[in-house]
Write a protein that holds these residues in place. Sequence first.
Motif, PDB file in Angstrom:
ATOM      1  N   ALA A 112       0.773  -1.301   0.075  1.00 40.00           N
ATOM      2  CA  ALA A 112       0.075   0.088  -0.030  1.00 40.00           C
ATOM      3  C   ALA A 112       0.647   1.514  -0.094  1.00 40.00           C
ATOM      4  CB  ALA A 112      -0.891   0.212   1.279  1.00 40.00           C
ATOM      5  N   GLU A 113       1.970   1.290   0.781  1.00 41.24           N
ATOM      6  CA  GLU A 113       2.840   2.651   0.569  1.00 41.24           C
ATOM      7  C   GLU A 113       3.542   2.656  -0.369  1.00 41.24           C
ATOM      8  OE1 GLU A 113       5.063   1.863   4.410  1.00 41.24           O
ATOM      9  OE2 GLU A 113       3.635   2.586   5.648  1.00 41.24           O
ATOM     10  N   ASN A 114       3.937   1.578  -1.023  1.00 40.10           N
ATOM     11  CA  ASN A 114       4.536   1.637  -2.417  1.00 40.10           C
ATOM     12  C   ASN A 114       3.609   2.350  -3.466  1.00 40.10           C
ATOM     13  OD1 ASN A 114       7.024   0.712  -1.409  1.00 40.10           O
ATOM     14  ND2 ASN A 114       6.408  -1.522  -2.088  1.00 40.10           N
ATOM     15  N   ARG A 115       2.513   1.891  -3.485  1.00 38.75           N
ATOM     16  CA  ARG A 115       1.288   2.223  -4.316  1.00 38.75           C
ATOM     17  C   ARG A 115       0.920   4.120  -3.911  1.00 38.75           C
ATOM     18  NH1 ARG A 115       0.404  -0.834  -8.720  1.00 38.75           N
ATOM     19  NH2 ARG A 115      -0.039  -2.926  -8.122  1.00 38.75           N
ATOM     20  N   ILE A 116       1.162   4.417  -2.712  1.00 36.34           N
ATOM     21  CA  ILE A 116       0.714   5.756  -2.295  1.00 36.34           C
ATOM     22  C   ILE A 116       2.051   6.520  -2.889  1.00 36.34           C
ATOM     23  CG2 ILE A 116       0.670   7.162  -0.337  1.00 36.34           C
ATOM     24  CD1 ILE A 116      -1.066   4.995   0.983  1.00 36.34           C
ATOM     25  N   ASN A 117       3.170   6.122  -2.667  1.00 36.86           N
ATOM     26  CA  ASN A 117       4.449   6.834  -2.842  1.00 36.86           C
ATOM     27  C   ASN A 117       4.328   7.162  -4.280  1.00 36.86           C
ATOM     28  OD1 ASN A 117       7.124   7.500  -1.870  1.00 36.86           O
ATOM     29  ND2 ASN A 117       7.478   6.497  -3.971  1.00 36.86           N
ATOM     30  N   THR A 118       4.153   6.126  -5.221  1.00 34.49           N
ATOM     31  CA  THR A 118       4.132   6.312  -6.774  1.00 34.49           C
ATOM     32  C   THR A 118       3.202   7.108  -7.250  1.00 34.49           C
ATOM     33  OG1 THR A 118       5.002   4.249  -7.157  1.00 34.49           O
ATOM     34  CG2 THR A 118       4.098   5.091  -8.825  1.00 34.49           C
ATOM     35  N   ALA A 119       1.863   7.208  -6.670  1.00 33.87           N
ATOM     36  CA  ALA A 119       0.725   7.729  -6.975  1.00 33.87           C
ATOM     37  C   ALA A 119       1.108   9.441  -6.681  1.00 33.87           C
ATOM     38  CB  ALA A 119      -0.567   7.365  -6.483  1.00 33.87           C
ATOM     39  N   VAL A 120       1.318   9.679  -5.364  1.00 31.29           N
ATOM     40  CA  VAL A 120       1.714  10.937  -4.769  1.00 31.29           C
ATOM     41  C   VAL A 120       2.769  11.630  -5.552  1.00 31.29           C
ATOM     42  CG1 VAL A 120       2.120  12.288  -2.749  1.00 31.29           C
ATOM     43  CG2 VAL A 120       0.506  10.423  -2.773  1.00 31.29           C
ATOM     44  N   TYR A 121       3.742  10.917  -5.812  1.00 29.33           N
ATOM     45  CA  TYR A 121       5.047  11.518  -6.372  1.00 29.33           C
ATOM     46  C   TYR A 121       4.785  11.989  -7.890  1.00 29.33           C
ATOM     47  CZ  TYR A 121       9.390  11.899  -9.178  1.00 29.33           C
ATOM     48  OH  TYR A 121      10.155  12.277  -9.788  1.00 29.33           O
ATOM     49  N   ASN A 122       4.050  11.246  -8.623  1.00 31.84           N
ATOM     50  CA  ASN A 122       3.551  11.390  -9.976  1.00 31.84           C
ATOM     51  C   ASN A 122       2.493  12.698  -9.953  1.00 31.84           C
ATOM     52  OD1 ASN A 122       5.263   9.376 -11.122  1.00 31.84           O
ATOM     53  ND2 ASN A 122       3.337   7.807 -10.951  1.00 31.84           N
ATOM     54  N   ALA A 123       1.588  12.749  -8.930  1.00 23.78           N
ATOM     55  CA  ALA A 123       0.774  13.801  -9.042  1.00 23.78           C
ATOM     56  C   ALA A 123       1.394  14.927  -8.500  1.00 23.78           C
ATOM     57  CB  ALA A 123      -0.436  13.354  -7.893  1.00 23.78           C
ATOM     58  N   THR A 124       2.395  15.142  -7.664  1.00 22.43           N
ATOM     59  CA  THR A 124       3.320  16.059  -7.162  1.00 22.43           C
ATOM     60  C   THR A 124       3.858  16.598  -8.663  1.00 22.43           C
ATOM     61  OG1 THR A 124       3.324  15.565  -5.034  1.00 22.43           O
ATOM     62  CG2 THR A 124       4.958  17.202  -5.631  1.00 22.43           C
ATOM     63  N   LYS A 125       4.763  15.573  -9.077  1.00 24.38           N
ATOM     64  CA  LYS A 125       5.488  16.021 -10.212  1.00 24.38           C
ATOM     65  C   LYS A 125       4.564  16.842 -11.520  1.00 24.38           C
ATOM     66  CE  LYS A 125       6.651  12.782 -12.894  1.00 24.38           C
ATOM     67  NZ  LYS A 125       7.175  11.549 -13.754  1.00 24.38           N
ATOM     68  N   ASN A 126       3.534  16.018 -11.685  1.00 30.10           N
ATOM     69  CA  ASN A 126       2.624  16.636 -12.741  1.00 30.10           C
ATOM     70  C   ASN A 126       2.198  17.997 -12.449  1.00 30.10           C
ATOM     71  OD1 ASN A 126       2.948  14.426 -14.206  1.00 30.10           O
ATOM     72  ND2 ASN A 126       1.128  13.290 -13.487  1.00 30.10           N
ATOM     73  N   THR A 127       1.607  18.012 -11.431  1.00 30.24           N
ATOM     74  CA  THR A 127       1.401  19.402 -10.797  1.00 30.24           C
ATOM     75  C   THR A 127       2.278  20.750 -10.702  1.00 30.24           C
ATOM     76  OG1 THR A 127      -0.307  18.473  -9.138  1.00 30.24           O
ATOM     77  CG2 THR A 127       0.112  20.726  -8.825  1.00 30.24           C
ATOM     78  N   ILE A 128       3.364  20.336 -10.102  1.00 34.23           N
ATOM     79  CA  ILE A 128       4.544  21.363 -10.332  1.00 34.23           C
ATOM     80  C   ILE A 128       5.109  21.746 -11.655  1.00 34.23           C
ATOM     81  CG2 ILE A 128       6.903  21.863  -9.579  1.00 34.23           C
ATOM     82  CD1 ILE A 128       6.171  20.350  -6.715  1.00 34.23           C
ATOM     83  N   GLY A 129       5.182  20.446 -12.431  1.00 36.93           N
ATOM     84  CA  GLY A 129       5.536  20.659 -13.860  1.00 36.93           C
ATOM     85  C   GLY A 129       4.578  21.341 -14.646  1.00 36.93           C
ATOM     86  N   SER A 130       3.346  21.691 -14.119  1.00 36.73           N
ATOM     87  CA  SER A 130       2.413  22.687 -14.917  1.00 36.73           C
ATOM     88  C   SER A 130       2.598  24.137 -14.453  1.00 36.73           C
ATOM     89  CB  SER A 130       1.002  22.318 -14.681  1.00 36.73           C
ATOM     90  OG  SER A 130       0.545  22.367 -13.298  1.00 36.73           O
ATOM     91  N   LEU A 131       3.610  24.361 -13.434  1.00 35.63           N
ATOM     92  CA  LEU A 131       3.716  25.745 -12.961  1.00 35.63           C
ATOM     93  C   LEU A 131       5.223  26.208 -13.198  1.00 35.63           C
ATOM     94  CD1 LEU A 131       1.971  25.302  -9.460  1.00 35.63           C
ATOM     95  CD2 LEU A 131       0.813  26.549 -11.547  1.00 35.63           C
ATOM     96  N   TYR A 132       5.400  27.392 -13.283  1.00 33.89           N
ATOM     97  CA  TYR A 132       6.613  28.285 -13.356  1.00 33.89           C
ATOM     98  C   TYR A 132       7.145  28.349 -12.108  1.00 33.89           C
ATOM     99  CZ  TYR A 132       5.553  29.514 -18.257  1.00 33.89           C
ATOM    100  OH  TYR A 132       5.330  29.583 -19.531  1.00 33.89           O
ATOM    101  N   GLN A 133       8.533  28.283 -12.063  1.00 36.35           N
ATOM    102  CA  GLN A 133       9.230  28.036 -10.722  1.00 36.35           C
ATOM    103  C   GLN A 133       8.807  29.339  -9.848  1.00 36.35           C
ATOM    104  OE1 GLN A 133      13.677  28.859 -10.469  1.00 36.35           O
ATOM    105  NE2 GLN A 133      13.604  26.575  -9.892  1.00 36.35           N
TER     106      GLN A 133
END
Length: 289
Positions: A112-133
């Motif tokens: 379960a923690e592995n699934r959470i880690n993957t899902a949250v990391y991808n969501a964080t990466k995609n969200t920040i990837g849509s914003l300028y620094q």
Amino acid sequence: MKKVGKYIAIGAVVLVLALGLSCLVITNRNEYKLVRQFGKVVRVIDQEGISFRVPFLQETSTLPKEILLYDLVPSDVITKEKKTMISDSYVLWKITDPLKFAQSLNSSMSNAENRINTAVYNATKNTIGSLYQDEVISGRNGELADAVIASVENNLAQYGIEILAFELKQLDLPDDNKNSVYERMISERNNIAATYTAEGNSEAKVIRNTTDKEVAIQISDAKRQAEILVAEGEAEYMKILADAYSDEEKTDFYSYVRSLDALKLSMTGEEKTVILSADSPVAKAFSGE
């Protein structure tokens, strides 16, 4: 023989007690109990209390019912303009569907923690990837957390997991380019401030010029009105004089009053004695000549 019978009776009682206890399933308030038969979950107990199972044929396992914390490993994320940032976060989560959890993740908390880690990391990466620094640095608020939770919600629901909260412990720049980015941001803010100052000074100048013009017009109008009033006063004064001298009685009275005024002005200081010649206008005014 009596002793043997006694031992057999005791053994039978112990066996019955053991069988009775093995039938019991005790569920606490903060846990789920899964009843398995031949490895398959046949029943989920989600209410605290005592229930029963078939001994030797069925077995139980436990899953947590309370809110759990998972701390993600700090990782690099890339902004919209391809700048690197460091994200360090954690999530609060819980098991909402223990049957799905058991079937999809084999009741494994590490899975379960592995699934959470993957899902949250991808969501964080995609969200920040849509914003300028700059937007990421200046806008670290609840919007980023809401976007991450919304992104992982459907993904983790299939495992019977719900993310309750996502929090950033750190979202910062790598040390090698942190100073340069902050200096650029300060320079941009100074440029914006200078622009606002210039616009304010320009508007202030327009306001001052307009006000000075209005004041000059008002002063000019006031002077013109004063001149009109003075002219009207002088005209009225001349009219009064003309009326006074047009009538002999009024002329005599006016001369008398003017003589008194002249006498009053001549009496200055402590000396109040006035010596007049007999032919002076003042003396004639008092003598009635």
